[in-house]
Design a protein around this motif. Structure first.
Motif, mmCIF file in Angstrom:
data_model
loop_
_atom_site.group_PDB
_atom_site.id
_atom_site.type_symbol
_atom_site.label_atom_id
_atom_site.label_comp_id
_atom_site.label_asym_id
_atom_site.label_seq_id
_atom_site.Cartn_x
_atom_site.Cartn_y
_atom_site.Cartn_z
ATOM 1 N N THR A 61 0.827 -1.204 0.000
ATOM 2 C CA THR A 61 0.000 0.000 0.000
ATOM 3 C C THR A 61 0.866 1.261 0.000
ATOM 4 O O THR A 61 0.372 2.349 -0.254
ATOM 5 C CB THR A 61 -0.888 0.021 1.254
ATOM 6 O OG1 THR A 61 -0.056 -0.214 2.387
ATOM 7 C CG2 THR A 61 -1.965 -1.042 1.182
ATOM 8 N N ASP A 98 -6.981 10.457 -7.823
ATOM 9 C CA ASP A 98 -8.180 9.964 -7.139
ATOM 10 C C ASP A 98 -8.968 9.049 -8.080
ATOM 11 O O ASP A 98 -9.053 9.315 -9.277
ATOM 12 C CB ASP A 98 -9.042 11.145 -6.676
ATOM 13 C CG ASP A 98 -10.214 10.678 -5.822
ATOM 14 O OD1 ASP A 98 -9.991 10.392 -4.631
ATOM 15 O OD2 ASP A 98 -11.339 10.573 -6.354
ATOM 16 N N GLN A 122 -5.905 6.084 -6.262
ATOM 17 C CA GLN A 122 -6.139 6.024 -4.821
ATOM 18 C C GLN A 122 -7.574 6.372 -4.455
ATOM 19 O O GLN A 122 -8.259 7.086 -5.180
ATOM 20 C CB GLN A 122 -5.227 7.043 -4.111
ATOM 21 C CG GLN A 122 -3.759 6.718 -4.210
ATOM 22 C CD GLN A 122 -2.947 7.588 -3.284
ATOM 23 O OE1 GLN A 122 -3.218 8.781 -3.149
ATOM 24 N NE2 GLN A 122 -1.941 7.004 -2.666
ATOM 25 N N LYS A 123 -7.980 5.846 -3.304
ATOM 26 C CA LYS A 123 -9.281 6.209 -2.747
ATOM 27 C C LYS A 123 -9.052 6.653 -1.310
ATOM 28 O O LYS A 123 -8.379 5.958 -0.535
ATOM 29 C CB LYS A 123 -10.211 4.995 -2.790
ATOM 30 C CG LYS A 123 -11.603 5.282 -2.294
ATOM 31 C CD LYS A 123 -12.496 4.064 -2.507
ATOM 32 C CE LYS A 123 -13.920 4.395 -2.101
ATOM 33 N NZ LYS A 123 -14.856 3.397 -2.657
ATOM 34 N N LEU A 124 -9.595 7.804 -0.962
ATOM 35 C CA LEU A 124 -9.449 8.326 0.403
ATOM 36 C C LEU A 124 -10.556 7.772 1.291
ATOM 37 O O LEU A 124 -11.732 7.867 0.952
ATOM 38 C CB LEU A 124 -9.502 9.860 0.392
ATOM 39 C CG LEU A 124 -9.383 10.557 1.748
ATOM 40 C CD1 LEU A 124 -8.030 10.271 2.409
ATOM 41 C CD2 LEU A 124 -9.596 12.056 1.607
ATOM 42 N N HIS A 125 -10.155 7.177 2.398
ATOM 43 C CA HIS A 125 -11.121 6.692 3.382
ATOM 44 C C HIS A 125 -11.039 7.594 4.608
ATOM 45 O O HIS A 125 -9.945 7.922 5.066
ATOM 46 C CB HIS A 125 -10.795 5.249 3.793
ATOM 47 C CG HIS A 125 -10.982 4.260 2.687
ATOM 48 N ND1 HIS A 125 -12.192 3.690 2.382
ATOM 49 C CD2 HIS A 125 -10.099 3.744 1.791
ATOM 50 C CE1 HIS A 125 -12.044 2.874 1.346
ATOM 51 N NE2 HIS A 125 -10.784 2.889 0.982
ATOM 52 N N TYR A 133 -7.060 7.722 5.539
ATOM 53 C CA TYR A 133 -5.945 7.056 4.870
ATOM 54 C C TYR A 133 -6.293 6.791 3.411
ATOM 55 O O TYR A 133 -7.468 6.756 3.040
ATOM 56 C CB TYR A 133 -5.595 5.735 5.579
ATOM 57 C CG TYR A 133 -6.680 4.690 5.491
ATOM 58 C CD1 TYR A 133 -6.626 3.692 4.507
ATOM 59 C CD2 TYR A 133 -7.764 4.706 6.365
ATOM 60 C CE1 TYR A 133 -7.633 2.744 4.412
ATOM 61 C CE2 TYR A 133 -8.769 3.759 6.268
ATOM 62 C CZ TYR A 133 -8.704 2.783 5.299
ATOM 63 O OH TYR A 133 -9.699 1.858 5.193
ATOM 64 N N PHE A 134 -5.252 6.635 2.581
ATOM 65 C CA PHE A 134 -5.449 6.329 1.169
ATOM 66 C C PHE A 134 -5.323 4.829 0.930
ATOM 67 O O PHE A 134 -4.442 4.183 1.487
ATOM 68 C CB PHE A 134 -4.401 7.038 0.307
ATOM 69 C CG PHE A 134 -4.660 8.505 0.141
ATOM 70 C CD1 PHE A 134 -5.655 8.944 -0.719
ATOM 71 C CD2 PHE A 134 -3.904 9.441 0.834
ATOM 72 C CE1 PHE A 134 -5.897 10.304 -0.882
ATOM 73 C CE2 PHE A 134 -4.142 10.796 0.676
ATOM 74 C CZ PHE A 134 -5.136 11.229 -0.184
ATOM 75 N N GLU A 135 -6.219 4.309 0.090
ATOM 76 C CA GLU A 135 -6.105 2.930 -0.358
ATOM 77 C C GLU A 135 -5.689 2.963 -1.830
ATOM 78 O O GLU A 135 -6.264 3.713 -2.612
ATOM 79 C CB GLU A 135 -7.471 2.235 -0.215
ATOM 80 C CG GLU A 135 -7.490 0.803 -0.681
ATOM 81 C CD GLU A 135 -8.901 0.207 -0.785
ATOM 82 O OE1 GLU A 135 -9.016 -0.978 -1.050
ATOM 83 O OE2 GLU A 135 -9.880 0.970 -0.618
ATOM 84 N N ASN A 136 -4.684 2.173 -2.203
ATOM 85 C CA ASN A 136 -4.295 2.078 -3.612
ATOM 86 C C ASN A 136 -5.181 1.057 -4.299
ATOM 87 O O ASN A 136 -5.168 -0.115 -3.945
ATOM 88 C CB ASN A 136 -2.829 1.651 -3.750
ATOM 89 C CG ASN A 136 -1.881 2.703 -3.232
ATOM 90 O OD1 ASN A 136 -2.141 3.898 -3.372
ATOM 91 N ND2 ASN A 136 -0.786 2.271 -2.630
#
Ligand code: ADP
Length: 157
Positions: A61, A98, A122-125, A133-136
């Protein structure tokens, strides 16, 4: 592809998102920053056949750099060079984007960025109980966008 396919593909750039055409993260070939570039590893990299390889630190990640495989041409496998040494020298910072960004904006970003035609999607949670946090989710390259315009698989040279 014929002209009407190309036109319809180009029109869809404003509605399709990078997430819709990216290569999903579980299918992305990556390298850990502390990997030794010995004969076995270089052979494996060449077999994968990709031009750009995301480099992560510790966890997948945590992508921090991109390796361009043509830079491996000058490496002597006997030197046991680390991926980190090559990354420090060339230092290709990946583009991050994004997941919701539309393909027309992505195309423009690629053309402006110049050489680095790969972006990490990426997706921001933002959970209530911890820090955001960012998820790839995956990677996208210029070819993925061009493919949408042409509406057919591009045969790689
Ligand atoms: P290449 O020059 O390495 O062939 P392209 O930019 O032409 O890469 O992209 C071809 C396809 O391969 C695209 O769908 C792209 O998302 C995917 N791709 C590129 N690099 C990687 C990688 N390291 N791991 C997995 N898929 C990749």
């Amino acid at each position: 592809a014929d002209t009407s396919n190309i036109i319809s593909g180009a029109l869809q750039l404003t509605t399709k998102r990078v997430e819709d055409v990216m290569t999903r993260i579980e299918d992305v070939y990556m390298l850990e920053i502390n990997t030794v570039l010995d004969f076995e590893t270089i052979t494996e990299i060449m077999h994968q056949g990709y031009t750009r390889i995301p480099v992560y630190d510790g966890e997948k990640t945590n992508i921090i750099n991109l390796l361009n495989t043509k830079e491996l041409a000058l490496i002597d496998p006997d030197d046991k060079t680390l991926v980190s040494t090559v990354c420090r020298f060339y230092d290709h910072r990946p583009l991050f984007v994004d997941h919701d960004v539309k393909l027309d904006a992505m195309l423009q970003a690629f053309l402006q960025a110049g050489s680095s035609h790969m972006a990490i999607v990426q997706k921001l949670h933002s959970p209530a109980d911890r820090d955001p946090y960012f998820e790839n989710l995956g990677v996208i390259t210029l070819e993925d966008v061009i493919e949408e315009i042409l509406q057919s698989e591009i045969v790689d040279e």
